[in-house]
Each structure stands twice: as structure tokens, then as C-alpha cells.
Design an enzyme around this catalytic site. Structure first.
Site, PDB file in Angstrom:
ATOM      1  N   ASP A  42     -14.199  -4.938  -4.004  1.00 28.06           N
ATOM      2  CA  ASP A  42     -14.221  -4.865  -2.542  1.00 28.06           C
ATOM      3  C   ASP A  42     -15.623  -5.250  -2.107  1.00 28.06           C
ATOM      4  O   ASP A  42     -16.590  -4.584  -2.482  1.00 28.06           O
ATOM      5  CB  ASP A  42     -13.908  -3.444  -2.068  1.00 28.06           C
ATOM      6  CG  ASP A  42     -12.462  -3.040  -2.381  1.00 28.06           C
ATOM      7  OD1 ASP A  42     -11.661  -3.930  -2.703  1.00 28.06           O
ATOM      8  OD2 ASP A  42     -12.154  -1.840  -2.313  1.00 28.06           O
ATOM      9  N   ASP A  62       0.864  -1.172   0.000  1.00 33.76           N
ATOM     10  CA  ASP A  62       0.000   0.000   0.000  1.00 33.76           C
ATOM     11  C   ASP A  62       0.902   1.224   0.000  1.00 33.76           C
ATOM     12  O   ASP A  62       1.785   1.345   0.858  1.00 33.76           O
ATOM     13  CB  ASP A  62      -0.898   0.017   1.235  1.00 33.76           C
ATOM     14  CG  ASP A  62      -1.987  -1.046   1.154  1.00 33.76           C
ATOM     15  OD1 ASP A  62      -1.959  -1.850   0.209  1.00 33.76           O
ATOM     16  OD2 ASP A  62      -2.860  -1.069   2.040  1.00 33.76           O
TER      17      ASP A  62
END
Lengths: 213, 262
Positions: free
Chosen positions: B131, B12
């Protein structure tokens, strides 16, 4: 040594260029040029045709560069310079591509490029990831430094079906044998991505650059 | 052997720095992404994913630079996701050196964007990021709903139906993240993973919740995923890539030896 990577708008060639630069450097140096210029092939000692995406788009991309097909024929077929096609660049060596309708390829390898049809319906398409190469190291100088079972990185939904078994230098298993590498005379092609296959890929690149067909 | 299961560490990235959040909050700074990428390359990771978590809000130039520098030094497949909204975003990331680009919220806003990107650049480089959360929503038959904007916004879209549609539109792969599990270390949401994996013919990467090496195994054996993505367990050194591969190999899964790397 002067390596020409043909840039016909099919994706990013940075990784490929950097991989060839690294290996060429380890072999004592050499120029690696990414080129859109057909004339650059005349000055090159080695010619690399990468390619991602669809067969027809890639074929059209090569043909759209003035003089490029003539330069390929002149340098690969007539002058017999070492040639490496990668992924769709390898598929273009075939006579026919069957993706989105029939498209003529270069016709250097007798055969066609057809959709993968694994015997096991649960196998995913694209064939994506690392698969182990099956080959006879004595079959081709480029394979000599590799060990059968070495892993290479693939991402494709279509594969070459060569008419002449001798043109197939390596396969992988994916619900049946899938062509991983082809070659004849001064030309080879890899369905996998040597520039993305870490150590194994660099060994293939080194084998290609050292090859004296 | 045959095609092997891929282990994909995920970095990330926030403003050019590696972070990993717990449920996308409480970010902890943990390093330079390019240095991390080189370590993973040498360690035998099968692919690498960068998730640009600040992309929605801030200048994107930092991620192009990270991708560019990584592609010059790492000869492994790299996927970049986060804030990919336009064909120009896709083009710039591919030109910077990404092999695949993951499209998430923009696909929900405009599903045709996936078709356009796949037509333009090829399915092989178009990943759709999904997601999903387990919900009690009568509009969502599978019980799994798509969420966008880092898990904050529900959509009433059924995740299984959506995955099939994305595959039909030309996605080459699905990166499936359970928003319930992300950062929890309690394991993948296996029913979600299996429902999606079994519904589509393209590869599915399981993501969200890995805390142990058994979780990686279960993602494949029970979740039917083609690849497993994890961040914290590798990033903070809990396990190495080699340990993960050994463990999965002992569980009977086809793995590429970590020694086949750089």
C-alpha cells in the site's frame, strides 16, 4: 472409477478433489479419494499426483511416504494405470529437476526441469496466469475434446524440457515455447492447473477420466 | 496469443460479508462472498481476491469458512489477504483452499516472514501487498512511501526499494495499491504502478482507483502491470467482466475470452 489423489503435504488438495468429484459425477459417478496411503494406489483406477512449490521438496515429500514410490512404480509402470501429474507433480515425471541444485525425478519422461528463460527479458517470472494451449487434438485422446487456443491457468518458474519431442503434447508461448503438457503410454502431465482452469480444466480432467490407455 | 492480462475482481470481506469502502471508510454491505465468487467464476474473471478487512481486529474463522466454501464451488485461482501474520495463518488459508496468500503489514514488521513463507510454501503462493502513497518525504527517494494499517501508518520505506526487496526475499507477485486512489474512481496511480512494475521481475497487480474501463487499459499499457484488480466497478454492476475484457481486447491487449469460463 476410483481416483486417488496423492497427498504428500504439498499444498491444498481441496480444489483438486472437488474438481475431480464434479467431473466424475458428470461422467456417471466415481470415488475420489485424497490419500497419504501408498496402498490406496493399488485400489485406484486412476492416479493423480498434484504438487506446488519446489521440485526437491515435492520429490522428498513423495519419498517420505512409506511405500509410495514403490506403489507408483507398481501401479503406473507395471499395471499401467492412467496417471496424471499436475504442475510440480508433472515435473517430477522428468529425469532431473534443476531447481535449487540437481534432484533426481521419477525418470518417466526423458528430460529435465529447468528455469524459464524467456527470450524477452521483460517477461515476468513466474509465468503466472492464463495462456493459450498449442496442440494437435489428434495427438492424444485427452486432448480430443479441446480446441487449440483454449486457455489454461499457469503459475510456475521452471518448466520441463523433454528430450523426445513426441512426449510433448502441448505447449504455450512465453518468450518461446514452454511445455504445457507431456505424456507417453498411460501417463500424462500438465504444467497448468486443470483444477483452476474452469471449463477447459474440467475438459482435461474429463478426458483423463475417460481415457483408456 | 500468449500470456493474457488478468482481470481480478476483489471482494472486501468484513465478518463474512462483502463490502467495499471508499478510502477504507463508509463501508456499504453488498452481499454474500461465496455467491459473488460464483458469479465472477461464471462471468470469466481470471482470478478472484478476497481481502479480509476485519482481520486485524476480529475473529478470523469467518474468512476460513468463506474460502473453504468458495474453493468447493469455484475452479479458479483465489487469493486471500488481510491480517496474514504467521506461517500458521498462511497454512490455514492454503488448507482452506486459497491458491495465494497476500502478506502486507506483517512483511513490513518482519521482512524475513516473506522469505520464510516463500521457502515453506513456495513463491508461487506468496503475494506481497504493498500500500503506497505519493509523499514529500526526503527519506523516500521515489516519492512513494509504504503505508500500513489500512493506509493510516507511514513507514519511511520507499515503495520501489521495498518491492525489489520483497521479490528478492521470494515473493511471487506484488499486489500494489495506491492509497491515494483507492475508492476514488479516478484511475490507477500510473507513475507508481510503472515504477514498481519496471523495478521487479515478478508480476505486479495494479489496484486502487479504477472507475472506467480505460483505467484498466492504462494500468497495463502505461503502468506496465501484469494484472488489474478492481472492486466497485464490477461489484456494483457498472461494468461486467466481459465488457472489461472486450474493451481491453479492442485496445490491443491479449485477453482470455470471458466465454472460456465455467
Amino acid at each position: 472409477m476410483k481416483v486417488a489423489l496423492i497427498d504428500y503435504g504439498s499444498g491444498n488438495l481441496r480444489s483438486a478433489a472437488k474438481a475431480f468429484e464434479k467431473v466424475a459425477g458428470e461422467l456417471g459417478g466415481g470415488d475420489v479419494v485424497v490419500t497419504t496411503d501408498a496402498k490406496a494406489l493399488d485400489a485406484a483406477t486412476h492416479i493423480v499426483l498434484p504438487g506446488v512449490g519446489a521440485f526437491r521438496d515435492c520429490r522428498d515429500g513423495v519419498l517420505a511416504i512409506p511405500g509410495m514410490m514403490d506403489a507408483l512404480t507398481r501401479n503406473v509402470i507395471e499395471k499401467k494405470k492412467p496417471f496424471l501429474g499436475i504442475c510440480v507433480g508433472m515435473q517430477l515425471m522428468a529425469r532431473w529437476g534443476r531447481e535449487h541444485g540437481d534432484t533426481e525425478g521419477f525418470g518417466w519422461i526423458a528430460g529435465e526441469v529447468a528455469r524459464l528463460t524467456p527470450s524477452d527479458a521483460a517477461l515476468k517470472i513466474p509465468h503466472m496466469g492464463w495462456n493459450d494451449l498449442r496442440f494437435d487434438p489428434s495427438a492424444h485422446p485427452v486432448l480430443q475434446s479441446l480446441t487449440p487456443g483454449a486457455f489454461a491457468y499457469f503459475v510456475h518458474s521452471y518448466a520441463m524440457r523433454a528430450e523426445n519431442p513426441a512426449d510433448v503434447l502441448a505447449t504455450v508461448d512465453y518468450g518461446g515455447p514452454v511445455t504445457a503438457m507431456v505424456g507417453r503410454d498411460n501417463m500424462i502431465g500438465t504444467q497448468f492447473h486443470p483444477e483452476k482452469s474452469q471449463r477447459v480444466g474440467q475438459a482435461v480432467i474429463a478426458g483423463f477420466l475417460k481415457w483408456k490407455p | 496469443m500468449s500470456l493474457t492480462v488478468r482481470i481480478i475482481p476483489c471482494l472486501d470481506v468484513d465478518k463474512g460479508r462483502v463490502v467495499k469502502g471508499v478510502n477504507f471508510v463508509n463501508l456499504v454491505d453488498a452481499g454474500d462472498p461465496v455467491e459473488q465468487a460464483k458469479l465472477y467464476d461464471a462471468a470469466g474473471a481470471d482470478e478472484l481476491t478476497f481481502l479480509d478487512i476485519t482481520a486485524s481486529h476480529e475473529n478470523r474463522e469467518t474468512i476460513f469458512d468463506v474460502v473453504r466454501r468458495t474453493a468447493e464451488q469455484c475452479f479458479m485461482p483465489v487469493t486471500v489477504g488481510g491480517g496474514v501474520r504467521t506461517l500458521d495463518d498462511v497454512r490455514k488459508l492454503l488448507l482452506a483452499g486459497a491458491d495465494k496468500v497476500s502478506i502486507n503489514s506483517a512483511a513490513v514488521a518482519n521482512p524475513q516472514f516473506v522469505a520464510e513463507a516463500a521457502t515453506k510454501f513456495g513463491s508461487q503462493c506468496i503475494v506481497v501487498g504493498i500500500d503506497a502513497k505519493k509523499v514529500d518525504n526526503p527519506k523516500v527517494a521515489s516519492g512513494f512511501e509504504i503505508f500500513t494499517h489500512g493506509g493510516r501508518r507511514g513507514t519511511d520505506i520507499d515503495a520501489v526499494t521495498w518491492a525489489k526487496r520483497m521479490a528478492e526475499l521470494g515473493a511471487g507477485e506484488i499486489l500494489l495499491t495506491s492509497m491515494d486512489r483507492d475508492g476514488t474512481k479516478v484511475g490507477f496511480d500510473l507513475p507508481l504502478t510503472r515504477a514498481i512494475s519496471d523495478a521487479v521481475t515478478i508480476p505486479v497487480i495494479a489496484s486502487g482507483g479504477v472507475g472506467t474501463l480505460d483505467h484498466l487499459v492504462a494500468g497495463v499499457t502505461e503502468g506496465h502491470a501484469s494484472a488489474v484488480l478492481a472492486a466497485s466497478i464490477f461489484h456494483f454492476g457498472t461494468y461486467t467482466i466481459a465488457q472489461a475484457k472486450d474493451h481491453m481486447r479492442r485496445a490491443g491487449l491479449p485477453m482470455r475470452g470471458a466465454g472460456d469460463a465455467a
